[in-house]
Design an enzyme around this catalytic site. Sequence first.
Site, PDB file in Angstrom:
ATOM      1  N   GLU A  79     -57.199  19.147  30.358  1.00 57.48           N
ATOM      2  CA  GLU A  79     -57.249  19.991  29.160  1.00 57.48           C
ATOM      3  C   GLU A  79     -57.656  21.406  29.559  1.00 57.48           C
ATOM      4  OE1 GLU A  79     -60.886  19.390  26.563  1.00 57.48           O
ATOM      5  OE2 GLU A  79     -60.763  17.404  27.483  1.00 57.48           O
ATOM      6  N   CYS A 111     -59.951  14.491  26.710  1.00 55.87           N
ATOM      7  CA  CYS A 111     -60.429  13.743  27.878  1.00 55.87           C
ATOM      8  C   CYS A 111     -59.688  12.426  28.086  1.00 55.87           C
ATOM      9  CB  CYS A 111     -61.930  13.485  27.749  1.00 55.87           C
ATOM     10  SG  CYS A 111     -62.903  14.989  27.578  1.00 55.87           S
ATOM     11  N   THR A 152     -73.505  20.753  28.889  1.00 55.06           N
ATOM     12  CA  THR A 152     -72.529  19.691  29.163  1.00 55.06           C
ATOM     13  C   THR A 152     -71.262  20.272  29.786  1.00 55.06           C
ATOM     14  OG1 THR A 152     -71.644  19.770  26.899  1.00 55.06           O
ATOM     15  CG2 THR A 152     -73.425  18.212  27.343  1.00 55.06           C
ATOM     16  N   SER A 201     -68.904  14.607  16.885  1.00 54.44           N
ATOM     17  CA  SER A 201     -68.198  14.079  18.052  1.00 54.44           C
ATOM     18  C   SER A 201     -68.897  12.834  18.594  1.00 54.44           C
ATOM     19  CB  SER A 201     -68.104  15.146  19.144  1.00 54.44           C
ATOM     20  OG  SER A 201     -67.251  14.726  20.180  1.00 54.44           O
ATOM     21  N   HIS A 233     -66.272   7.076  29.436  1.00 51.19           N
ATOM     22  CA  HIS A 233     -66.106   8.529  29.520  1.00 51.19           C
ATOM     23  C   HIS A 233     -67.471   9.150  29.267  1.00 51.19           C
ATOM     24  CE1 HIS A 233     -65.161  12.634  28.708  1.00 51.19           C
ATOM     25  NE2 HIS A 233     -65.455  12.519  27.427  1.00 51.19           N
ATOM     26  N   LYS A 242     -75.384   5.221  24.465  1.00 53.59           N
ATOM     27  CA  LYS A 242     -75.476   5.100  23.005  1.00 53.59           C
ATOM     28  C   LYS A 242     -74.428   4.133  22.471  1.00 53.59           C
ATOM     29  CE  LYS A 242     -77.220   9.822  22.292  1.00 53.59           C
ATOM     30  NZ  LYS A 242     -76.938  11.156  21.666  1.00 53.59           N
ATOM     31  N   ASN A 275     -69.884  17.372  33.189  1.00 49.87           N
ATOM     32  CA  ASN A 275     -68.716  16.944  32.431  1.00 49.87           C
ATOM     33  C   ASN A 275     -67.441  17.440  33.111  1.00 49.87           C
ATOM     34  OD1 ASN A 275     -66.956  16.081  30.466  1.00 49.87           O
ATOM     35  ND2 ASN A 275     -67.741  17.413  28.848  1.00 49.87           N
ATOM     36  N   SER A 308     -61.381  13.588  22.511  1.00 52.27           N
ATOM     37  CA  SER A 308     -61.649  14.139  21.181  1.00 52.27           C
ATOM     38  C   SER A 308     -60.355  14.568  20.510  1.00 52.27           C
ATOM     39  CB  SER A 308     -62.595  15.336  21.299  1.00 52.27           C
ATOM     40  OG  SER A 308     -63.873  14.924  21.710  1.00 52.27           O
TER      41      SER A 308
END
Length: 392
Positions: A79, A111, A152, A201, A233, A242, A275, A308
């Site tokens: 990207e 991504c 990030t 996000s 990812h 999470k 990232n 995303s």
Amino acid sequence: MKIGIDKIGFYAPHLYVDMNNLAVARNIEPEKFTIGIGQEKMAIAPITQDPVTLAANAAVEIVDDIDKEKIDFVIFGTESGIDNSKSAGVYVHRLLGLNPRARTIELKQACYGATAAIQMAKGHIALNPESRVLVLASDIARYGLNTSGESTQGAGAVAMVMSADPKIMALEDQSSYLTDDVMDFWRPVYSDTAFVDGKFSNEQYILFFQKVWEEYKEKTGFGLADFEAICYHLPYTKMGLKALRTVLEQGTEEDQERLLANYKISTLYNRIVGNIYTGSLYLSLLSLLELKEDLKDGSRIGLFSYGSGAVGEFFTGIMQPNYRAHLHVERHTKVFESRTEVTVPEYEAIFDKTLPVDGSTVELDIHSDPAAICLSGMKDNMRLYINKLNSN
């Protein structure tokens, strides 16, 4: 016929900034970076490195003469594209000296691009069992100085040679995937930095994982007990955790302990790179494979890809017999150990240094960049690349 990852390579720029120092410079508690999002170092790309050179440097060490002849498809997931028309893969194709009788394209979906490339590669190899496909995942994550997303950022690339009868990981046929038009992260064509709704996000990432995981279970009948590890990812290393925590109660205490321990191992490379968008999932996979020395042949690994905007997919792979013999642990260790730390002011100066956009000529100092393949300058709106390995 088994199809999957036959070789895997990685490259990061030779510069990085320590996240503790960045936090202090931004008047932020360092623990918010090192513990809150789980990042220790952030790779910084000098002006002599761009997505093309990062990908080429990741691939040059794993692609041998047989690969150069047999690779008939190059798929570049990114990207951070440098041209709205020409595929970044075409530059890499020349820099590596690949077989000219090949297709070369670039894929984009945030991504998720490299995962789309892998699925496309599987289909191509199924129809052409003797061929090999070079999948490239290369990005430079830029949000801007003093922005909420600055912590990030990162830069790097993962290269994978896909083939029949792969030596490292055979990808299983079943996967689950999902698309929804959401504005959690985007970068308009007129902007060189991204825009992100961070809270939204995070919510979408977790929601997508839960949906594709439940669909995958319905399709296959598998559950947490069937997985040695699940890789994610990782825009930052706490993000995957999470998502994982939302499904852990589906497993036994033993399942939970195993998956949490292996998740931690899978994040160690990402913690010191940052990232890298399309490459982040595959850097996580590489971290697991290279750092978990007791990962057994035949282990099933889950892979969650999220791009995303948004597209998500859950798919799986089986570790092949004696796969460790085909990894490049020493080479990648050297990549990390040879890096140089820069100060925050130095990082800011590197970030602000950009290429001309008016067609003027510029010659860059490639001697200060130890990479084999560099961006050497620009002329007439064209980027000029050099492979030092072929320049003698």
